[in-house]
Motif scaffolding. Structure first.
Motif, PDB file in Angstrom:
ATOM      1  N   SER A   1      -7.173 -11.483   6.801  1.00  0.00           N
ATOM      2  CA  SER A   1      -8.602 -11.198   6.843  1.00  0.00           C
ATOM      3  C   SER A   1      -8.901  -9.707   6.757  1.00  0.00           C
ATOM      4  CB  SER A   1      -9.214 -11.758   8.129  1.00  0.00           C
ATOM      5  OG  SER A   1      -8.725 -11.063   9.270  1.00  0.00           O
ATOM      6  N   LEU A   2      -7.873  -8.868   6.905  1.00  0.00           N
ATOM      7  CA  LEU A   2      -8.067  -7.424   6.851  1.00  0.00           C
ATOM      8  C   LEU A   2      -8.028  -6.928   5.410  1.00  0.00           C
ATOM      9  CD1 LEU A   2      -5.784  -6.290   9.820  1.00  0.00           C
ATOM     10  CD2 LEU A   2      -8.267  -6.546   9.830  1.00  0.00           C
ATOM     11  N   VAL A   3      -8.818  -5.907   5.143  1.00  0.00           N
ATOM     12  CA  VAL A   3      -8.761  -5.231   3.849  1.00  0.00           C
ATOM     13  C   VAL A   3      -7.677  -4.152   3.951  1.00  0.00           C
ATOM     14  CG1 VAL A   3     -10.030  -3.855   2.167  1.00  0.00           C
ATOM     15  CG2 VAL A   3     -11.198  -5.652   3.462  1.00  0.00           C
ATOM     16  N   ALA A   4      -6.686  -4.204   3.088  1.00  0.00           N
ATOM     17  CA  ALA A   4      -5.524  -3.322   3.202  1.00  0.00           C
ATOM     18  C   ALA A   4      -5.370  -2.455   1.962  1.00  0.00           C
ATOM     19  CB  ALA A   4      -4.252  -4.151   3.420  1.00  0.00           C
ATOM     20  N   THR A   5      -5.031  -1.185   2.197  1.00  0.00           N
ATOM     21  CA  THR A   5      -4.718  -0.245   1.124  1.00  0.00           C
ATOM     22  C   THR A   5      -3.339   0.337   1.406  1.00  0.00           C
ATOM     23  OG1 THR A   5      -7.055   0.356   0.883  1.00  0.00           O
ATOM     24  CG2 THR A   5      -5.429   1.850  -0.080  1.00  0.00           C
ATOM     25  N   ARG A   6      -2.413   0.119   0.490  1.00  0.00           N
ATOM     26  CA  ARG A   6      -1.060   0.627   0.701  1.00  0.00           C
ATOM     27  C   ARG A   6      -1.041   2.141   0.525  1.00  0.00           C
ATOM     28  NH1 ARG A   6       4.627  -1.945  -0.284  1.00  0.00           N
ATOM     29  NH2 ARG A   6       5.956  -0.122  -0.482  1.00  0.00           N
ATOM     30  N   ILE A   7      -0.416   2.836   1.471  1.00  0.00           N
ATOM     31  CA  ILE A   7      -0.349   4.293   1.402  1.00  0.00           C
ATOM     32  C   ILE A   7       1.086   4.803   1.302  1.00  0.00           C
ATOM     33  CG2 ILE A   7      -2.536   4.724   2.557  1.00  0.00           C
ATOM     34  CD1 ILE A   7      -1.024   5.141   5.162  1.00  0.00           C
ATOM     35  N   GLY A   8       2.067   3.908   1.350  1.00  0.00           N
ATOM     36  CA  GLY A   8       3.446   4.354   1.211  1.00  0.00           C
ATOM     37  C   GLY A   8       4.424   3.370   1.818  1.00  0.00           C
ATOM     38  N   ALA A   9       5.630   3.847   2.065  1.00  0.00           N
ATOM     39  CA  ALA A   9       6.682   3.036   2.676  1.00  0.00           C
ATOM     40  C   ALA A   9       7.613   3.965   3.437  1.00  0.00           C
ATOM     41  CB  ALA A   9       7.451   2.259   1.615  1.00  0.00           C
ATOM     42  N   LEU A  10       8.349   3.396   4.385  1.00  0.00           N
ATOM     43  CA  LEU A  10       9.288   4.174   5.191  1.00  0.00           C
ATOM     44  C   LEU A  10      10.614   3.428   5.291  1.00  0.00           C
ATOM     45  CD1 LEU A  10       6.891   5.282   8.071  1.00  0.00           C
ATOM     46  CD2 LEU A  10       8.016   6.815   6.448  1.00  0.00           C
ATOM     47  N   ARG A  11      11.704   4.152   5.028  1.00  0.00           N
ATOM     48  CA  ARG A  11      13.029   3.562   5.181  1.00  0.00           C
ATOM     49  C   ARG A  11      13.354   3.344   6.652  1.00  0.00           C
ATOM     50  NH1 ARG A  11      16.931   7.772   3.033  1.00  0.00           N
ATOM     51  NH2 ARG A  11      18.513   6.388   3.918  1.00  0.00           N
ATOM     52  N   VAL A  12      14.099   2.286   6.899  1.00  0.00           N
ATOM     53  CA  VAL A  12      14.659   2.029   8.222  1.00  0.00           C
ATOM     54  C   VAL A  12      16.112   2.498   8.167  1.00  0.00           C
ATOM     55  CG1 VAL A  12      15.202   0.295   9.953  1.00  0.00           C
ATOM     56  CG2 VAL A  12      13.142   0.057   8.554  1.00  0.00           C
ATOM     57  N   VAL A  13      16.456   3.480   8.979  1.00  0.00           N
ATOM     58  CA  VAL A  13      17.763   4.130   8.857  1.00  0.00           C
ATOM     59  C   VAL A  13      18.516   4.099  10.183  1.00  0.00           C
ATOM     60  CG1 VAL A  13      16.967   5.643   7.001  1.00  0.00           C
ATOM     61  CG2 VAL A  13      16.813   6.420   9.383  1.00  0.00           C
TER      62      VAL A  13
END
Length: 306
Positions: A152-164
């Motif tokens: 139901s949320l409006v989402a805008t992707r702003i990036g990604a982060l590695r799990v290290v």
């Protein structure tokens, strides 16, 4: 009885599941809220709620009335904001929810720049590594790490982060570097208890399926800063987001390990509740923050070539 206030009390009670929780949110006595709901039922001549010691249940009439009441309250709120000029000119309080470390490393700089450009806006920053419910927290916008569950949320992707996974040179020299994630079961570890990083998850090279490894923490902490500091101090390996350790790795205090087993980088989104008309403060913040946050995260989120 103020009918709009009584509607708001009823809707809040249903959303939170109890009269007492709604009273706490609205900062009024439970007796006041109960009396208003009873008066509303008396005015309508029908039962809206079935109250037991464990939960609230809506009657059929209550279901229809609460749905209509929500629309009415939203329309009133919208018109009040419009009358105050909030839909034309950015002004008033904007509530932004974000994970603690993301706020410190990425968001605060953007907020400072936004406030300098829009002097009539005030920002209240909610920092938590647990996902904040935007409705319950009265938040306008949030930054979420990981896969989104609420459609139901409006989402805008702003990036990604590695799990290290990282460890200090001293720990690796003393214990030897783990060759597979399973080796971490017998390796000293400092664990950050996080909703998007727990349990520790890995992926075999070339595979899509992921698997978890149950590590036994020598130290269990509630912030990524503490986990990183513990790893630098030689407590053990830790699993965090790449931007948490980028500076420490660059300085040679920590080293990446098990890179071939990393899962896909976690997406980072800016989310808000869908609205018919968006307040100017929120619209301008999204337009201002999205490109800047994308630039902040642009150097992260790339799976390393092994």
């Amino acid at each position: 009885m103020d009918r709009l206030e009584a509607m708001a009390m009823l809707v809040s009670s249903v959303e939170l599941g109890s009269l007492s929780a709604a009273a706490r949110r609205m900062r009024i006595p439970v007796s006041t809220l109960t009396r208003n709901v009873n008066d509303l039922e008396a005015l309508l001549g029908t039962k809206l709620l079935v109250r037991t010691t464990r939960k609230l249940t809506l009657t059929d009439a209550g279901n229809e009335y609460v749905a209509a009441a929500k629309q009415i309250l939203e329309q009133v709120d919208e018109q009040e904001r419009r009358a105050a000029g909030e839909f034309q000119t950015p002004r008033g309080e904007l509530v932004v929810a974000t994970p603690v470390q993301v706020a410190r490393l990425r968001v605060l700089t953007v907020i400072d720049q936004f406030l300098a450009q829009y002097p009539d806006v005030r920002i209240r920053l909610l920092q938590s590594d647990r996902n904040v419910d935007l409705v319950d927290a009265h938040a306008d916008v949030a930054i979420r790490i990981g896969r989104l569950r609420d459609s139901s949320l409006v989402a805008t992707r702003i990036g990604a982060l590695r799990v290290v996974v990282v460890a200090s040179p001293g720990v690796l020299e003393k214990h030897g570097g783990p060759e597979t994630p399973e080796d971490l079961r017998d390796f000293p570890c400092a664990v950050f208890d996080s909703p998007y990083l727990s349990p520790w998850r890995f992926r075999n090279p070339g595979a899509e399926e992921t698997f978890t490894v149950a590590v036994v923490p020598r130290l269990l902490v509630l912030s990524p800063d503490a986990a990183v500091d513990a790893a630098i101090d030689g407590i053990g390996a830790t699993l965090v987001l790449e931007h948490d350790v980028a500076e420490a790795v660059k300085a040679g205090k920590l080293q990446y390990i098990l890179q071939a087993y990393e899962v896909e980088p976690l997406p980072v989104h800016l989310v808000h509740i869908s609205r018919h008309i968006m307040p100017a403060k929120l619209r301008h913040f999204i337009d201002f923050a999205v490109p800047k946050l994308r630039a902040e995260l642009a150097s992260f989120g790339r799976t390393p070539e092994i």
